[in-house]
Design a protein around this motif. Structure first.
Motif, short mmCIF file in Angstrom:
data_model
loop_
_atom_site.label_atom_id
_atom_site.label_comp_id
_atom_site.label_asym_id
_atom_site.label_seq_id
_atom_site.Cartn_x
_atom_site.Cartn_y
_atom_site.Cartn_z
N GLY A 117 0.84 -1.20 0.00
CA GLY A 117 0.00 0.00 0.00
C GLY A 117 0.87 1.24 0.00
O GLY A 117 1.27 1.74 -1.03
N CYS A 118 1.22 1.69 1.20
CA CYS A 118 1.93 2.97 1.35
C CYS A 118 3.36 2.97 0.85
O CYS A 118 3.87 4.00 0.45
CB CYS A 118 1.92 3.36 2.83
SG CYS A 118 2.99 2.31 3.84
N ARG A 119 4.01 1.85 0.90
CA ARG A 119 5.45 1.72 0.58
C ARG A 119 6.34 2.54 1.50
O ARG A 119 7.49 2.82 1.18
CB ARG A 119 5.73 2.12 -0.88
CG ARG A 119 4.98 1.27 -1.88
CD ARG A 119 5.27 1.74 -3.28
NE ARG A 119 6.69 1.60 -3.56
CZ ARG A 119 7.19 0.78 -4.47
NH1 ARG A 119 6.39 0.03 -5.19
NH2 ARG A 119 8.48 0.69 -4.67
N CYS B 176 1.57 1.12 6.64
CA CYS B 176 0.26 0.47 6.59
C CYS B 176 0.31 -1.02 6.98
O CYS B 176 -0.71 -1.58 7.37
CB CYS B 176 -0.35 0.62 5.20
SG CYS B 176 0.50 -0.33 3.92
N GLY B 177 1.45 -1.65 6.84
CA GLY B 177 1.57 -3.07 7.19
C GLY B 177 1.07 -4.03 6.14
O GLY B 177 1.12 -5.25 6.32
N CYS C 270 2.33 -4.89 3.34
CA CYS C 270 3.38 -5.65 2.64
C CYS C 270 4.04 -6.69 3.53
O CYS C 270 5.14 -7.15 3.22
CB CYS C 270 4.42 -4.69 2.11
SG CYS C 270 5.30 -3.82 3.43
N CYS D 48 8.42 -3.47 2.05
CA CYS D 48 8.78 -2.12 1.59
C CYS D 48 9.90 -1.52 2.43
O CYS D 48 10.40 -0.45 2.11
CB CYS D 48 7.57 -1.19 1.58
SG CYS D 48 7.05 -0.60 3.20
S1 FES Z 1 3.47 -1.00 1.92
FE1 FES Z 1 2.75 -0.02 3.70
S2 FES Z 1 4.05 -0.81 5.22
FE2 FES Z 1 4.89 -1.60 3.42
#
Ligand code: FES
Length: 93
Positions: free
Chosen positions: A36-38, A42-43, A45, A80
């Motif tokens: 998600g956020c990279r 967000c957790g 990945c 990420c």
């Molecule tokens: S993509 Fe969101 S924590 Fe890794």
């Protein structure tokens, strides 16, 4: 320096430059790790490290916090955030 990254879900191994993040490779080869956020926030990945966990960069404070919030076991990392420093085998969590 090169390292071998294996995605067990798609049975693909790739030689990558050390220091690259798992997510940067997994999205290119179509492995099943979601993101998600990279940015380590967000957790999404979360991934399971099957082999070579010692060859990933040490989790940052931010990553450790997200891992804790997700009650992740010690063989789980954020794709990420984790940088590849040696041979590693991973799969989607
Ligand atoms: S993509 Fe969101 S924590 Fe890794």
């Amino acid at each position: 320096m090169k390292a071998e990254l294996t995605f067990s879900d798609i049975d693909v191994t790739i030689r990558v430059p050390a220091g690259i993040r798992v997510i940067d490779v997994s999205e290119k080869v179509g492995a099943g790790i979601m993101y998600g956020c990279r940015e380590g926030d967000c957790g999404t990945c979360l991934m399971h490290v099957l082999k070579g966990g010692e060859n990933l960069s040490v989790p940052s404070i931010l990553e450790s916090k997200i891992l804790q919030e997700n009650m992740a076991g010690k063989n789980f990392r954020l794709a990420c955030q984790a940088q590849i420093l040696g041979d590693v085998t991973v799969e989607p969590a």
